[in-house]
Scaffold this active site. Structure first.
Site, PDB file in Angstrom:
ATOM      1  N   LYS A 113       0.824  -1.214   0.000  1.00 57.33           N
ATOM      2  CA  LYS A 113       0.000   0.000   0.000  1.00 57.33           C
ATOM      3  C   LYS A 113       0.854   1.258   0.000  1.00 57.33           C
ATOM      4  O   LYS A 113       0.494   2.243  -0.636  1.00 57.33           O
ATOM      5  CB  LYS A 113      -0.966  -0.001   1.193  1.00 57.33           C
ATOM      6  CG  LYS A 113      -2.028  -1.075   1.054  1.00 57.33           C
ATOM      7  CD  LYS A 113      -3.073  -1.004   2.143  1.00 57.33           C
ATOM      8  CE  LYS A 113      -4.137  -2.076   1.934  1.00 57.33           C
ATOM      9  NZ  LYS A 113      -5.049  -2.192   3.049  1.00 57.33           N
ATOM     10  N   LYS A 194      -6.068 -10.718  -5.474  1.00 58.04           N
ATOM     11  CA  LYS A 194      -7.186 -11.111  -4.604  1.00 58.04           C
ATOM     12  C   LYS A 194      -8.397 -10.202  -4.824  1.00 58.04           C
ATOM     13  O   LYS A 194      -8.234  -9.034  -5.200  1.00 58.04           O
ATOM     14  CB  LYS A 194      -6.754 -11.112  -3.135  1.00 58.04           C
ATOM     15  CG  LYS A 194      -6.554  -9.762  -2.570  1.00 58.04           C
ATOM     16  CD  LYS A 194      -6.348  -9.762  -1.053  1.00 58.04           C
ATOM     17  CE  LYS A 194      -6.237  -8.297  -0.670  1.00 58.04           C
ATOM     18  NZ  LYS A 194      -5.927  -7.940   0.620  1.00 58.04           N
ATOM     19  N   LYS A 197     -12.002  -4.758  -1.923  1.00 62.64           N
ATOM     20  CA  LYS A 197     -13.131  -3.836  -1.750  1.00 62.64           C
ATOM     21  C   LYS A 197     -12.998  -2.592  -2.609  1.00 62.64           C
ATOM     22  O   LYS A 197     -13.946  -1.833  -2.741  1.00 62.64           O
ATOM     23  CB  LYS A 197     -13.166  -3.351  -0.293  1.00 62.64           C
ATOM     24  CG  LYS A 197     -13.448  -4.403   0.744  1.00 62.64           C
ATOM     25  CD  LYS A 197     -13.762  -3.691   2.055  1.00 62.64           C
ATOM     26  CE  LYS A 197     -13.224  -4.400   3.258  1.00 62.64           C
ATOM     27  NZ  LYS A 197     -12.088  -3.689   3.860  1.00 62.64           N
TER      28      LYS A 197
HETATM   29  P1  TYM Z   1     -10.450  -6.151   5.683  1.00 64.93           P
HETATM   30  O1  TYM Z   1     -11.555  -5.215   6.013  1.00 64.93           O
HETATM   31  O2  TYM Z   1      -9.554  -5.807   4.559  1.00 64.93           O
HETATM   32  O3  TYM Z   1     -11.060  -7.585   5.376  1.00 64.93           O
HETATM   33  C1  TYM Z   1     -12.008  -8.173   6.241  1.00 64.93           C
HETATM   34  C2  TYM Z   1     -11.781  -9.673   6.282  1.00 64.93           C
HETATM   35  O4  TYM Z   1     -11.972 -10.253   4.996  1.00 64.93           O
HETATM   36  C3  TYM Z   1     -10.830 -11.039   4.641  1.00 64.93           C
HETATM   37  N1  TYM Z   1     -10.635 -10.955   3.190  1.00 64.93           N
HETATM   38  C4  TYM Z   1     -10.634 -12.008   2.356  1.00 64.93           C
HETATM   39  N2  TYM Z   1     -10.806 -13.327   2.581  1.00 64.93           N
HETATM   40  C5  TYM Z   1     -10.769 -14.149   1.495  1.00 64.93           C
HETATM   41  N3  TYM Z   1     -10.577 -13.695   0.234  1.00 64.93           N
HETATM   42  C6  TYM Z   1     -10.400 -12.393  -0.033  1.00 64.93           C
HETATM   43  N4  TYM Z   1     -10.230 -11.962  -1.269  1.00 64.93           N
HETATM   44  C7  TYM Z   1     -10.424 -11.479   1.060  1.00 64.93           C
HETATM   45  N5  TYM Z   1     -10.285 -10.124   1.154  1.00 64.93           N
HETATM   46  C8  TYM Z   1     -10.411  -9.825   2.461  1.00 64.93           C
HETATM   47  C9  TYM Z   1      -9.675 -10.390   5.395  1.00 64.93           C
HETATM   48  O5  TYM Z   1      -8.600 -11.281   5.540  1.00 64.93           O
HETATM   49  C10 TYM Z   1     -10.348 -10.040   6.701  1.00 64.93           C
HETATM   50  O6  TYM Z   1     -10.388 -11.171   7.544  1.00 64.93           O
HETATM   51  N6  TYM Z   1      -7.223  -5.087   9.307  1.00 64.93           N
HETATM   52  C11 TYM Z   1      -8.382  -5.877   8.969  1.00 64.93           C
HETATM   53  C12 TYM Z   1      -9.549  -5.650   9.893  1.00 64.93           C
HETATM   54  C13 TYM Z   1      -9.188  -5.799  11.330  1.00 64.93           C
HETATM   55  C14 TYM Z   1      -9.035  -7.019  12.037  1.00 64.93           C
HETATM   56  C15 TYM Z   1      -8.691  -6.638  13.365  1.00 64.93           C
HETATM   57  C16 TYM Z   1      -9.155  -8.352  11.669  1.00 64.93           C
HETATM   58  C17 TYM Z   1      -8.950  -4.784  12.197  1.00 64.93           C
HETATM   59  N7  TYM Z   1      -8.645  -5.283  13.428  1.00 64.93           N
HETATM   60  C18 TYM Z   1      -8.455  -7.610  14.337  1.00 64.93           C
HETATM   61  C19 TYM Z   1      -8.918  -9.314  12.643  1.00 64.93           C
HETATM   62  C20 TYM Z   1      -8.567  -8.943  13.968  1.00 64.93           C
HETATM   63  C21 TYM Z   1      -8.839  -5.497   7.554  1.00 64.93           C
HETATM   64  O7  TYM Z   1      -8.611  -4.405   7.098  1.00 64.93           O
HETATM   65  O8  TYM Z   1      -9.598  -6.447   6.950  1.00 64.93           O
END
Ligand code: TYM
Length: 328
Positions: A113, A194, A197
């Site tokens: 990023k 991947k 969003k």
């Molecule tokens: P975020 O918002 O990018 O994604 C949310 C969750 O979705 C999963 N994910 C995917 N899984 C499978 N295939 C994909 N293409 C895919 N894209 C996203 C991510 O792995 C995630 O589990 N930093 C984190 C949010 C967060 C968090 C936490 C997670 C903040 N604090 C504490 C766990 C524990 C994030 O931005 O995820």
């Protein structure tokens, strides 16, 4: 008792990867007495890249509403917005004092990023430490996440072990858990990347709020491969393997077993489209109903934050004292 926790950053549109990778896994068995589930919208994480304030606010409510629509029971555990529980940021600072600059810089997501930005926010560098605080605050055992978050959960583990070693047993050491299939759902139009969003991947992402027609259209146009035989081979046929993973994720079957059932790509795509529409349509319908009463959703979030603060305050107090701060 197994304590599970996960978060969702309100930037862009939630998609099938988020659902199969993290939403469905964290909600599984949420009603069981043996499980404690903490789910939150990680709004502070949405501030690490250039953002529009009104958009973050709108998405925060949208994500919370979608999580409820996906079946989250707010009474079965904790459900809140991250910034409504200031203990997250307080613990973040304490954990920064145990994290090396080089350690934060090594994070793959930071490298990716920051490489795309002209001005990199310091919070983009330190955001995995905030994520560690999110996790450690609630004595989490398991963190259901997609594969892209594995390294961040490893950092949370390292920081927990380091804190406990230097300042006495304070934190549970967490571990990441991934679903057996669909831990990394790929973009339909470029399967080397991947599903994400961001707005730039609109054609390749199956959004939770897409209409059934749009979902079908994107799946029928998905990039496959030069051949025509359906086989599960993620290295040589990533587009087809991704479709099989999606189908397996929606139906509970194994991708390699599914491959044998189809003679051609068209037939496979139609089956994937049916399975995805069956999975997402009920969520969209419930979302539209819940979204007509935003005050209700906000009241649920307020109640969740109040309960979360009670739990988090205790942990921060222990961490403050262990690390050497004088009680007021
Ligand atoms: P975020 O918002 O990018 O994604 C949310 C969750 O979705 C999963 N994910 C995917 N899984 C499978 N295939 C994909 N293409 C895919 N894209 C996203 C991510 O792995 C995630 O589990 N930093 C984190 C949010 C967060 C968090 C936490 C997670 C903040 N604090 C504490 C766990 C524990 C994030 O931005 O995820």
């Amino acid at each position: 008792m197994s304590r599970r926790l996960t978060g969702f950053t309100p930037s862009g549109d939630l998609h099938l990867g988020n659902y199969l990778g993290a939403i469905r896994p964290v909600l599984a068995d949420q009603a069981s007495d043996d499980t404690d589930t903490v789910v939150f919208v990680s709004d502070l994480h949405a501030l690490t890249l250039h953002h529009d304030p009104a958009e973050v606010r709108r998405r925060t409510l949208e994500f919370a509403t979608l999580l409820l629509a996906a079946g989250l029971d707010p009474d079965a555990g904790l459900f809140m917005v991250q910034s409504h529980v200031p203990e997250h940021t307080e613990l973040h600072y304490l954990l920064e004092c145990l994290t090396g600059y080089g350690e934060a810089q090594r994070m793959i997501q930071f490298k990716e990023k920051s490489g795309r930005q002209r001005q990199v926010r310091t919070s983009l560098l330190t955001y995995p430490i905030l994520m560690a605080a999110d996790i450690l605050l609630y004595d989490t055992d398991e963190v259901p996440v997609g594969e892209d978050q594995r390294q961040h959960v490893e950092l949370a583990r390292d920081v927990a072990v380091r804190f406990n070693t230097h300042y006495g047993a304070t934190f549970t050491v967490p571990r990441a858990v991934h679903p057996a299939v669909a831990a990394r759902v790929m973009d339909l139009s470029s399967p080397a990347r991947k599903m994400s969003k961001s707005a730039s991947s609109a054609a390749g992402a199956l959004r939770l709020l897409d209409q059934p027609d749009a979902l079908r259209r994107k799946i029928m146009r998905a990039v496959t491969d030069a051949g025509s035989a359906v086989a599960y081979d993620p290295d040589r046929s990533p587009g087809v393997a991704n479709l099989l993973d999606i189908l397996a994720g929606c139906t509970g079957a194994r991708p390699a077993d599914l491959a044998a059932r189809f003679d051609g790509y068209g037939e496979l795509k139609r089956a994937v489209a049916d399975a995805v529409v069956d999975t997402l349509s009920p969520i969209r319908t419930r979302y539209l109903r819940l979204a007509s009463d935003p005050d209700h959703v906000r009241a649920v979030l307020r109640a969740g934050a109040k309960r979360a603060r009670e739990r988090a305050a205790d942990k921060v107090c222990r961490a403050r004292s262990a690390i050497g701060l004088l009680p007021a």
